[in-house]
Design an enzyme around this catalytic site. Structure first.
Site, PDB file in Angstrom:
ATOM      1  N   SER A 101       0.837  -1.193   0.000  1.00  0.00           N
ATOM      2  CA  SER A 101       0.000   0.000   0.000  1.00  0.00           C
ATOM      3  C   SER A 101       0.878   1.252   0.000  1.00  0.00           C
ATOM      4  O   SER A 101       1.637   1.462  -0.946  1.00  0.00           O
ATOM      5  CB  SER A 101      -0.965  -0.069   1.190  1.00  0.00           C
ATOM      6  OG  SER A 101      -2.005   0.863   1.072  1.00  0.00           O
ATOM      7  N   ASP A 151     -10.280  -4.309  -4.983  1.00  0.00           N
ATOM      8  CA  ASP A 151      -9.653  -3.386  -4.036  1.00  0.00           C
ATOM      9  C   ASP A 151     -10.252  -1.989  -4.200  1.00  0.00           C
ATOM     10  O   ASP A 151     -10.104  -1.369  -5.252  1.00  0.00           O
ATOM     11  CB  ASP A 151      -8.138  -3.342  -4.279  1.00  0.00           C
ATOM     12  CG  ASP A 151      -7.371  -2.653  -3.153  1.00  0.00           C
ATOM     13  OD1 ASP A 151      -7.941  -1.771  -2.493  1.00  0.00           O
ATOM     14  OD2 ASP A 151      -6.195  -3.001  -2.957  1.00  0.00           O
ATOM     15  N   HIS A 182      -8.365  -5.033  -0.403  1.00  0.00           N
ATOM     16  CA  HIS A 182      -7.058  -4.489  -0.059  1.00  0.00           C
ATOM     17  C   HIS A 182      -6.272  -5.386   0.889  1.00  0.00           C
ATOM     18  O   HIS A 182      -5.139  -5.084   1.233  1.00  0.00           O
ATOM     19  CB  HIS A 182      -7.247  -3.095   0.567  1.00  0.00           C
ATOM     20  CG  HIS A 182      -6.028  -2.224   0.502  1.00  0.00           C
ATOM     21  ND1 HIS A 182      -5.407  -1.881  -0.688  1.00  0.00           N
ATOM     22  CD2 HIS A 182      -5.308  -1.619   1.487  1.00  0.00           C
ATOM     23  CE1 HIS A 182      -4.368  -1.106  -0.428  1.00  0.00           C
ATOM     24  NE2 HIS A 182      -4.279  -0.933   0.879  1.00  0.00           N
TER      25      HIS A 182
END
Length: 200
Positions: A101, A151, A182
């Site tokens: 991320s 996501d 995610h």
């Protein structure tokens, strides 16, 4: 520029593995995993020095997917210097970066700015919402991208655009998708193990 970081010394001559946490994580999020994925490697895990409502990050943003590009440029330069310094200290011949991320985003940004620093990149759920300038220095670099088809933070079309950009620069790109969002799933970790082993 230095960062608070967790460090594990590896075997002499072993690769150096950097791990970069996601928003709200810290230096411990992937540090232990790094040693499990690549036993014997030197592992360095810096903590992001930006606070977003108490959550650690590597650069500032003004909203979900809206980056402060000036801040990103400054912090990319700082992280590149950190990586260069740590690499010189360990004298590793192979440098690997693993980021999730926000951590994947700073790692990708470093690769765009200084493609000479990291040999193998593992980008887990990255989000690059801009069009980078060409980076010929990425030719020959190995990149693994893992992502979720659903996501909500890192939309699949932007992930595919990043893979296309990296491939166009001559990087050897692998992509692993799972059907979720995610979160990190086991098939991603399995793919990372295989990726690391294939580059030995």
């Amino acid at each position: 520029m230095s960062y608070f970081a967790a460090r594990t010394e590896g075997r002499e001559g072993a690769p150096l593995l950097f791990t970069f946490h996601g928003t709200g994580g810290d230096e411990t999020q992937f540090h232990g995993l790094g040693g499990q994925l690549f036993p014997g490697a030197h592992v360095v895990s810096p903590r992001g020095d930006v606070s977003e409502m108490g959550h650690a990050r590597y650069f500032r943003r003004t909203g979900e997917g809206i980056y402060n590009m000036e801040d990103l440029a400054r912090r990319t330069e700082a992280m590149a210097t950190f990586i260069e310094t740590e690499t010189a200290q360990t004298r590793a011949d192979r440098v690997i970066g693993l980021g999730y991320s926000n951590g994947a985003n700073i790692l990708a940004s470093v690769a765009f700015a200084r493609p000479d620093l990291v040999d193998d990149l593992i980008l887990m759920h990255p989000l690059i919402p801009w069009s980078p300038d060409p980076v010929p220095g990425l030719a020959g670099r190995r990149v693994l991208i893992t992502a979720g088809r659903q996501d909500p933070i890192c939309p699949a079309p932007l992930t595919e655009a990043l893979a296309g950009f990296l491939s166009a620069q001559g990087a050897a790109v692998e992509m692993i998708w799972h059907p979720g969002g995610h979160e990190i799933r086991q098939d991603e970790l399995t793919a990372i193990q295989g990726f690391l082993g294939s580059g030995a």
